[in-house]
Design a protein around this motif. Structure first.
Motif, PDB file in Angstrom:
ATOM      1  N   GLY A 117     -17.383  23.291  73.759  1.00 39.00           N
ATOM      2  CA  GLY A 117     -16.708  24.572  74.022  1.00 39.00           C
ATOM      3  C   GLY A 117     -15.197  24.510  73.921  1.00 39.00           C
ATOM      4  O   GLY A 117     -14.534  25.548  73.868  1.00 39.00           O
ATOM      5  N   GLU A 118     -14.622  23.287  73.875  1.00 36.25           N
ATOM      6  CA  GLU A 118     -13.169  23.168  73.748  1.00 36.25           C
ATOM      7  C   GLU A 118     -12.743  23.379  72.301  1.00 36.25           C
ATOM      8  O   GLU A 118     -13.474  23.058  71.375  1.00 36.25           O
ATOM      9  N   TYR A 119     -11.521  23.916  72.134  1.00 27.11           N
ATOM     10  CA  TYR A 119     -10.978  24.141  70.795  1.00 27.11           C
ATOM     11  C   TYR A 119     -10.133  22.944  70.359  1.00 27.11           C
ATOM     12  O   TYR A 119      -9.278  22.475  71.103  1.00 27.11           O
ATOM     13  N   ILE A 120     -10.372  22.490  69.145  1.00 29.62           N
ATOM     14  CA  ILE A 120      -9.551  21.427  68.553  1.00 29.62           C
ATOM     15  C   ILE A 120      -8.261  22.057  68.047  1.00 29.62           C
ATOM     16  O   ILE A 120      -7.191  21.488  68.172  1.00 29.62           O
ATOM     17  N   TYR A 121      -8.385  23.249  67.471  1.00 26.99           N
ATOM     18  CA  TYR A 121      -7.206  24.062  67.156  1.00 26.99           C
ATOM     19  C   TYR A 121      -7.608  25.528  67.112  1.00 26.99           C
ATOM     20  O   TYR A 121      -8.803  25.866  67.052  1.00 26.99           O
ATOM     21  N   GLN A 122      -6.596  26.390  67.179  1.00 21.74           N
ATOM     22  CA  GLN A 122      -6.797  27.837  67.160  1.00 21.74           C
ATOM     23  C   GLN A 122      -5.800  28.459  66.177  1.00 21.74           C
ATOM     24  O   GLN A 122      -4.836  27.805  65.777  1.00 21.74           O
ATOM     25  N   PRO A 123      -6.012  29.740  65.801  1.00 20.44           N
ATOM     26  CA  PRO A 123      -5.052  30.392  64.910  1.00 20.44           C
ATOM     27  C   PRO A 123      -3.633  30.314  65.458  1.00 20.44           C
ATOM     28  O   PRO A 123      -3.414  30.422  66.669  1.00 20.44           O
ATOM     29  N   ASP A 124      -2.704  30.077  64.546  1.00 20.87           N
ATOM     30  CA  ASP A 124      -1.265  29.980  64.834  1.00 20.87           C
ATOM     31  C   ASP A 124      -0.838  28.627  65.397  1.00 20.87           C
ATOM     32  O   ASP A 124       0.351  28.379  65.560  1.00 20.87           O
ATOM     33  N   ASP A 125      -1.794  27.730  65.709  1.00 26.73           N
ATOM     34  CA  ASP A 125      -1.411  26.355  66.041  1.00 26.73           C
ATOM     35  C   ASP A 125      -0.837  25.704  64.777  1.00 26.73           C
ATOM     36  O   ASP A 125      -1.311  25.989  63.663  1.00 26.73           O
ATOM     37  N   THR A 126       0.149  24.848  64.940  1.00 28.11           N
ATOM     38  CA  THR A 126       0.738  24.159  63.786  1.00 28.11           C
ATOM     39  C   THR A 126      -0.285  23.220  63.149  1.00 28.11           C
ATOM     40  O   THR A 126      -0.936  22.438  63.836  1.00 28.11           O
ATOM     41  N   ALA A 127      -0.428  23.333  61.832  1.00 29.65           N
ATOM     42  CA  ALA A 127      -1.345  22.459  61.094  1.00 29.65           C
ATOM     43  C   ALA A 127      -0.555  21.245  60.616  1.00 29.65           C
ATOM     44  O   ALA A 127       0.122  21.292  59.596  1.00 29.65           O
ATOM     45  N   ASP A 128      -0.625  20.157  61.375  1.00 29.21           N
ATOM     46  CA  ASP A 128       0.191  18.985  61.045  1.00 29.21           C
ATOM     47  C   ASP A 128      -0.609  17.681  61.015  1.00 29.21           C
ATOM     48  O   ASP A 128      -0.048  16.601  60.985  1.00 29.21           O
ATOM     49  N   SER A 129      -1.955  17.805  61.034  1.00 26.74           N
ATOM     50  CA  SER A 129      -2.786  16.590  61.032  1.00 26.74           C
ATOM     51  C   SER A 129      -4.092  16.829  60.289  1.00 26.74           C
ATOM     52  O   SER A 129      -4.561  17.963  60.166  1.00 26.74           O
ATOM     53  N   LEU A 130      -4.654  15.728  59.801  1.00 25.75           N
ATOM     54  CA  LEU A 130      -6.003  15.744  59.259  1.00 25.75           C
ATOM     55  C   LEU A 130      -6.934  15.345  60.402  1.00 25.75           C
ATOM     56  O   LEU A 130      -6.689  14.348  61.082  1.00 25.75           O
ATOM     57  N   TYR A 131      -7.985  16.135  60.632  1.00 26.18           N
ATOM     58  CA  TYR A 131      -8.939  15.861  61.715  1.00 26.18           C
ATOM     59  C   TYR A 131     -10.243  15.375  61.101  1.00 26.18           C
ATOM     60  O   TYR A 131     -10.840  16.079  60.283  1.00 26.18           O
ATOM     61  N   ILE A 132     -10.680  14.184  61.495  1.00 24.43           N
ATOM     62  CA  ILE A 132     -11.930  13.612  60.997  1.00 24.43           C
ATOM     63  C   ILE A 132     -12.928  13.574  62.156  1.00 24.43           C
ATOM     64  O   ILE A 132     -12.617  13.064  63.236  1.00 24.43           O
ATOM     65  N   ILE A 133     -14.119  14.130  61.936  1.00 26.45           N
ATOM     66  CA  ILE A 133     -15.129  14.118  62.996  1.00 26.45           C
ATOM     67  C   ILE A 133     -15.787  12.743  63.036  1.00 26.45           C
ATOM     68  O   ILE A 133     -16.364  12.291  62.050  1.00 26.45           O
ATOM     69  N   ASN A 134     -15.658  12.080  64.174  1.00 16.96           N
ATOM     70  CA  ASN A 134     -16.257  10.759  64.348  1.00 16.96           C
ATOM     71  C   ASN A 134     -17.649  10.888  64.974  1.00 16.96           C
ATOM     72  O   ASN A 134     -18.628  10.333  64.475  1.00 16.96           O
ATOM     73  N   LYS A 135     -17.729  11.654  66.066  1.00 21.78           N
ATOM     74  CA  LYS A 135     -19.017  11.923  66.725  1.00 21.78           C
ATOM     75  C   LYS A 135     -19.035  13.387  67.134  1.00 21.78           C
ATOM     76  O   LYS A 135     -17.996  13.961  67.443  1.00 21.78           O
ATOM     77  N   GLY A 136     -20.228  13.970  67.149  1.00 19.60           N
ATOM     78  CA  GLY A 136     -20.340  15.343  67.626  1.00 19.60           C
ATOM     79  C   GLY A 136     -20.520  16.355  66.509  1.00 19.60           C
ATOM     80  O   GLY A 136     -20.994  16.041  65.410  1.00 19.60           O
ATOM     81  N   LEU A 137     -20.122  17.590  66.794  1.00 19.23           N
ATOM     82  CA  LEU A 137     -20.296  18.699  65.857  1.00 19.23           C
ATOM     83  C   LEU A 137     -19.210  19.737  66.119  1.00 19.23           C
ATOM     84  O   LEU A 137     -18.930  20.074  67.268  1.00 19.23           O
ATOM     85  N   VAL A 138     -18.596  20.223  65.038  1.00 21.85           N
ATOM     86  CA  VAL A 138     -17.498  21.199  65.166  1.00 21.85           C
ATOM     87  C   VAL A 138     -17.832  22.441  64.342  1.00 21.85           C
ATOM     88  O   VAL A 138     -18.364  22.337  63.237  1.00 21.85           O
ATOM     89  N   ARG A 139     -17.509  23.589  64.915  1.00 21.43           N
ATOM     90  CA  ARG A 139     -17.763  24.872  64.251  1.00 21.43           C
ATOM     91  C   ARG A 139     -16.426  25.504  63.868  1.00 21.43           C
ATOM     92  O   ARG A 139     -15.535  25.645  64.705  1.00 21.43           O
ATOM     93  N   ILE A 140     -16.273  25.851  62.585  1.00 21.58           N
ATOM     94  CA  ILE A 140     -15.062  26.535  62.120  1.00 21.58           C
ATOM     95  C   ILE A 140     -15.402  28.012  61.940  1.00 21.58           C
ATOM     96  O   ILE A 140     -16.375  28.343  61.252  1.00 21.58           O
ATOM     97  N   PHE A 141     -14.612  28.895  62.565  1.00 23.46           N
ATOM     98  CA  PHE A 141     -14.890  30.321  62.414  1.00 23.46           C
ATOM     99  C   PHE A 141     -13.609  31.150  62.495  1.00 23.46           C
ATOM    100  O   PHE A 141     -12.590  30.709  63.011  1.00 23.46           O
ATOM    101  N   HIS A 142     -13.688  32.360  61.912  1.00 23.35           N
ATOM    102  CA  HIS A 142     -12.609  33.344  61.987  1.00 23.35           C
ATOM    103  C   HIS A 142     -13.040  34.457  62.925  1.00 23.35           C
ATOM    104  O   HIS A 142     -14.233  34.630  63.193  1.00 23.35           O
ATOM    105  N   LEU A 143     -12.077  35.242  63.381  1.00 25.42           N
ATOM    106  CA  LEU A 143     -12.390  36.502  64.062  1.00 25.42           C
ATOM    107  C   LEU A 143     -12.041  37.633  63.112  1.00 25.42           C
ATOM    108  O   LEU A 143     -10.952  37.662  62.536  1.00 25.42           O
ATOM    109  N   THR A 144     -12.969  38.575  62.924  1.00 23.85           N
ATOM    110  CA  THR A 144     -12.691  39.727  62.078  1.00 23.85           C
ATOM    111  C   THR A 144     -11.762  40.683  62.835  1.00 23.85           C
ATOM    112  O   THR A 144     -11.500  40.500  64.030  1.00 23.85           O
ATOM    113  N   GLU A 145     -11.283  41.713  62.144  1.00 25.96           N
ATOM    114  CA  GLU A 145     -10.392  42.682  62.780  1.00 25.96           C
ATOM    115  C   GLU A 145     -11.059  43.365  63.959  1.00 25.96           C
ATOM    116  O   GLU A 145     -10.405  43.769  64.917  1.00 25.96           O
ATOM    117  N   SER A 146     -12.375  43.511  63.906  1.00 25.51           N
ATOM    118  CA  SER A 146     -13.105  44.158  65.004  1.00 25.51           C
ATOM    119  C   SER A 146     -13.428  43.176  66.128  1.00 25.51           C
ATOM    120  O   SER A 146     -14.043  43.542  67.133  1.00 25.51           O
TER     121      SER A 146
END
Length: 235
Positions: free
Chosen positions: A52-81
């Motif tokens: 449930g924790e966020y690795i990053y969110q919109p507007d966070d500075t993109a300054d690193s490459l993130y490699i998943i070692n263990k677990g599962l990550v979901r990438i998603f956008h929020l629509t205007e609605s």
């Protein structure tokens, strides 16, 4: 050397071993020699995220490459609605944040730990020095960009298709391996609904409708037998 220093060195070696394992999982690095991967591992830092924790969110500075070692990550956008639009899942060995290699920018999506997850991170500065040293990494990154663009175009085609049934049919047939009849859904039905731009209720109705027409058979929540792929694509 005192005991605390010995303990510290032991810890550092353990960390580097973890990072080496992490780096060796990634297609953009795993073609390198062991010594070169070890060099990258020494630059990596690891961080643990709870479900449930966020690795990053919109507007966070993109300054690193993130490699998943263990677990599962979901990438998603929020629509205007305010609705979630699933982009992809990241399993061990997958990575995100690769745009940071080429330019300073900000994230435009959410990266959420679906379960307890460990991530290895390599900073933009370290990545750029690696690229100048090992140009082959750049080619691998471009290859990955190409794969993701292809996936993105397929998803855009699915969502742009008017009928939910047609989107669902295209998705299921896309999952079929040659010579196979059964597919395993790579995500929950809630996430699949988000991916296809519909609601879980509508998705369930459409799956039932396809089953009633004897085009598919739902074996379990995630296992589906495709009875007639050609006819399925005509719905």
């Amino acid at each position: 050397m005192n005991k605390s220093c010995i303990s510290c060195n032991h810890h550092n070696h353990e960390e580097i071993d973890v990072h080496t394992t992490c780096v060796s999982l990634v297609p953009i690095f795993n073609h390198l020699e062991d010594e070169q991967m070890f060099e990258i591992a020494k630059l990596a830092k690891s961080k643990k995220y709870k479900k449930g924790e966020y690795i990053y969110q919109p507007d966070d500075t993109a300054d690193s490459l993130y490699i998943i070692n263990k677990g599962l990550v979901r990438i998603f956008h929020l629509t205007e609605s305010g609705k979630e639009q699933l982009v992809r899942f990241l399993n061990p060995g997958d990575f995100t944040g690769e745009l940071a290699v080429f330019r300073t920018s900000h994230h435009d999506s959410f990266a959420e730990a679906v379960k307890d997850t460990t991530v290895c991170m390599v900073t933009r500065e370290d990545l750029q020095s690696l690229l100048s040293k090992y140009p082959a990494i750049s080619l691998k990154i471009m290859e990955e960009f190409s794969n993701r663009l292809d996936q993105s175009e397929k998803q855009t085609t699915l969502v742009a298709t008017e009928k939910v049934e047609a989107r669902l049919a295209m998705f299921l047939v896309e999952l079929l391996e040659e010579g196979e009849k059964e597919v395993i859904l790579p995500m929950t039905k809630k996430d699949l609904a988000s991916y296809l731009g519909t609601t879980p209720e509508t998705l369930s109705r459409k799956l039932s409708s396809l089953e009633e027409r004897d085009l598919i058979k739902q074996v379990t929540n995630k296992r589906i037998i495709i009875k007639d792929a050609d006819t399925l694509l005509l719905v």
